[in-house]
Design a protein around this motif. Structure first.
Motif, PDB file in Angstrom:
ATOM      1  N   ARG A 157      -9.696   5.292   0.867  1.00 59.69           N
ATOM      2  CA  ARG A 157      -9.505   4.141  -0.021  1.00 59.69           C
ATOM      3  C   ARG A 157      -9.914   4.469  -1.461  1.00 59.69           C
ATOM      4  O   ARG A 157      -9.292   4.001  -2.415  1.00 59.69           O
ATOM      5  CB  ARG A 157     -10.290   2.951   0.514  1.00 59.69           C
ATOM      6  CG  ARG A 157     -10.071   1.643  -0.235  1.00 59.69           C
ATOM      7  CD  ARG A 157      -8.626   1.172  -0.163  1.00 59.69           C
ATOM      8  NE  ARG A 157      -8.257   0.723   1.159  1.00 59.69           N
ATOM      9  CZ  ARG A 157      -8.330  -0.538   1.564  1.00 59.69           C
ATOM     10  NH1 ARG A 157      -8.745  -1.469   0.748  1.00 59.69           N
ATOM     11  NH2 ARG A 157      -7.953  -0.863   2.783  1.00 59.69           N
ATOM     12  N   SER A 160      -7.044   5.853  -3.426  1.00 56.74           N
ATOM     13  CA  SER A 160      -5.799   5.082  -3.491  1.00 56.74           C
ATOM     14  C   SER A 160      -5.760   4.218  -4.747  1.00 56.74           C
ATOM     15  O   SER A 160      -6.713   3.497  -5.038  1.00 56.74           O
ATOM     16  CB  SER A 160      -5.661   4.188  -2.260  1.00 56.74           C
ATOM     17  OG  SER A 160      -5.671   4.973  -1.080  1.00 56.74           O
ATOM     18  N   GLY A 161      -4.674   4.266  -5.453  1.00 56.08           N
ATOM     19  CA  GLY A 161      -4.507   3.422  -6.622  1.00 56.08           C
ATOM     20  C   GLY A 161      -4.567   4.194  -7.929  1.00 56.08           C
ATOM     21  O   GLY A 161      -4.485   5.423  -7.968  1.00 56.08           O
ATOM     22  N   VAL A 168      -6.463   0.416  -3.875  1.00 60.66           N
ATOM     23  CA  VAL A 168      -5.527  -0.366  -3.076  1.00 60.66           C
ATOM     24  C   VAL A 168      -5.449   0.245  -1.680  1.00 60.66           C
ATOM     25  O   VAL A 168      -5.829   1.397  -1.462  1.00 60.66           O
ATOM     26  CB  VAL A 168      -4.123  -0.392  -3.706  1.00 60.66           C
ATOM     27  CG1 VAL A 168      -4.169  -1.051  -5.072  1.00 60.66           C
ATOM     28  CG2 VAL A 168      -3.549   1.019  -3.817  1.00 60.66           C
ATOM     29  N   ARG A 169      -4.974  -0.541  -0.742  1.00 64.61           N
ATOM     30  CA  ARG A 169      -4.819  -0.016   0.608  1.00 64.61           C
ATOM     31  C   ARG A 169      -3.430   0.555   0.790  1.00 64.61           C
ATOM     32  O   ARG A 169      -2.475   0.138   0.127  1.00 64.61           O
ATOM     33  CB  ARG A 169      -5.082  -1.111   1.651  1.00 64.61           C
ATOM     34  CG  ARG A 169      -4.041  -2.197   1.714  1.00 64.61           C
ATOM     35  CD  ARG A 169      -4.239  -3.064   2.956  1.00 64.61           C
ATOM     36  NE  ARG A 169      -4.057  -2.299   4.171  1.00 64.61           N
ATOM     37  CZ  ARG A 169      -4.432  -2.719   5.385  1.00 64.61           C
ATOM     38  NH1 ARG A 169      -5.044  -3.876   5.525  1.00 64.61           N
ATOM     39  NH2 ARG A 169      -4.211  -1.977   6.445  1.00 64.61           N
TER      40      ARG A 169
END
Length: 394
Positions: A157, A160-161, A168-169
């Protein structure tokens, strides 16, 4: 119920008896994978509502269409595991099983009077797959753990993003699925070892460890350099150029990070100067100038459509692809040619397209032999021999 295809092979796991006590995603996904390849999976569900997945996301006639994927090729037996009589029936089923799969919180199985050690004493060949958030041991074992929490603890996680924004997931329950696949690997290894020893064993899969096992160089980079890898949007840090780029009508992914591929990519976008630049001959030099390379590629894609970009990349043998939606997948000829768009006929006569079988075996492929069962559909059929035996012995 869909009629099995006449030419469908029994599958490499034909004859393997699996007892599934799990619910939702991780345990059932593992059992589904075994069932796809011929294992006889009996799924135990609570009589009051069954597996909650039956009602998750979009429903058709009151049942999730996801259910038709997660529970295909299985049989459903409705039993309340809090009931001593149901517990006794499960113990009898476990006597004949090769594999038992559960994904309750640690201690729950023992609370039902179904401790793996006791089951193994009665059936020494039994293999028990236990999937939980944090594993069966350690200071966190009793904490509730879902796949999303495992993705956070496993390190995914955080990556992410976009940099500087809330992580984000991934849009699916990837932590659960990774744990399920690790569980399947464990089951297959235990089955192989059982051929030599004649004994089963307990497989302990933690959701967070399944995620962590896929985190590549994350830990050794911290160990060697104190480097804490962070989010990088659609790029892959330390490898260049590979990113998503905007086109006139959408976005494309371009992976030009091989040395010769990079040169072909630069010539394709009209940047022969970058193709010939000795500083960019290998990945180290390209990473140092990744912003410049991304800008050059982005300027080229911005004036073209997705189809135009992909046609040029294909002509130059540069890896690239569109970012698929569900609609793209459903209409893609390669998905169709690979039998990954599997039409099944539901009980009401309607057709539903579900994902095909993975992986593909040349001689003993998996297949869709049976639609997902209604709640308790197979209770009488599965339990009748046990009850008959009791009547005789009584």
């Amino acid at each position: 119920m869909q009629t099995p295809h006449a030419s469908l092979s029994p599958g490499p796991l034909a004859g393997l008896k699996v007892l599934e006590l799990g619910q939702l995603i991780a345990g059932p996904f593992a059992a589904k994978t075994l069932a796809d390849f011929g294992a006889e999976v009996v799924k135990i569900e609570p009589p009051d509502g069954g597996d909650p997945l039956r009602r998750w996301r979009l429903l058709k006639d009151g049942t999730s269409v996801w259910w038709q994927v997660q529970s295909r090729n299985k049989r459903s037996v409705a039993l309340d595991l809090k009931d001593p009589e149901a517990q006794a029936l499960v113990r009898e089923l476990a006597l004949e099983a090769d594999v038992l799969i559960e994904n309750f919180r640690p201690g729950a199985l023992e609370g039902f009077g179904l401790a793996p050690e006791a089951l193994a004493e009665a059936n020494p060949r039994l293999i028990v797959l236990r999937v939980s958030g944090y594993g069966q041991t350690g200071p966190y074992r009793d904490k509730p753990g879902f796949g999303v929490v495992a993705e956070a603890m496993g390190g995914l996680r955080h990556l992410s993003g976009e940099p500087g924004r809330v992580p984000v997931r991934v849009g699916v329950s990837i932590g659960d699925t990774l744990a399920a696949l690790h569980g399947v690997i464990g089951v297959l290894m235990a089955l192989h070892e059982r051929e030599k020893s004649g004994r089963g064993q307990i497989i302990d899969v933690a959701l967070y460890e399944a995620v962590f096992n896929c985190m590549e160089s994350l830990l050794p980079e911290y160990s060697a350099f104190g480097a804490v890898r962070g989010p990088a949007g659609s790029a892959l840090p330390g490898i260049a150029p590979t990113n998503a780029y905007v086109c006139r009508d959408g976005q494309v992914l371009v992976a030009g990070n091989g040395d010769s591929i990079f040169r072909r990519l630069m010539k394709t976008i009209g940047r022969e100067d970058l193709a010939a630049d000795p500083e960019l001959a290998d990945n180290t030099g390209r990473v140092a100038r990744v912003a410049e390379l991304d800008a050059a590629i982005g300027a080229w894609t911005a004036t073209r459509t997705v189809d135009e970009v992909l046609a040029a990349l294909d002509a130059a043998a540069v890896p690239g692809g569109r970012i698929y939606t569900a609609a793209d997948i459903a209409h893609d000829p390669h998905y169709a040619a690979r039998e990954m768009l599997l039409p099944v006929t539901l009980d009401d006569g309607s057709t539903l397209t579900v994902p095909g079988i993975v992986p593909k075996l040349s001689r003993t492929p998996g297949g869709h032999r049976r639609n997902a069962p209604t709640l308790g559909q197979d209770t009488d059929e599965v339990l009748a021999p046990l009850r008959a035996k009791r009547k005789i012995e009584g």
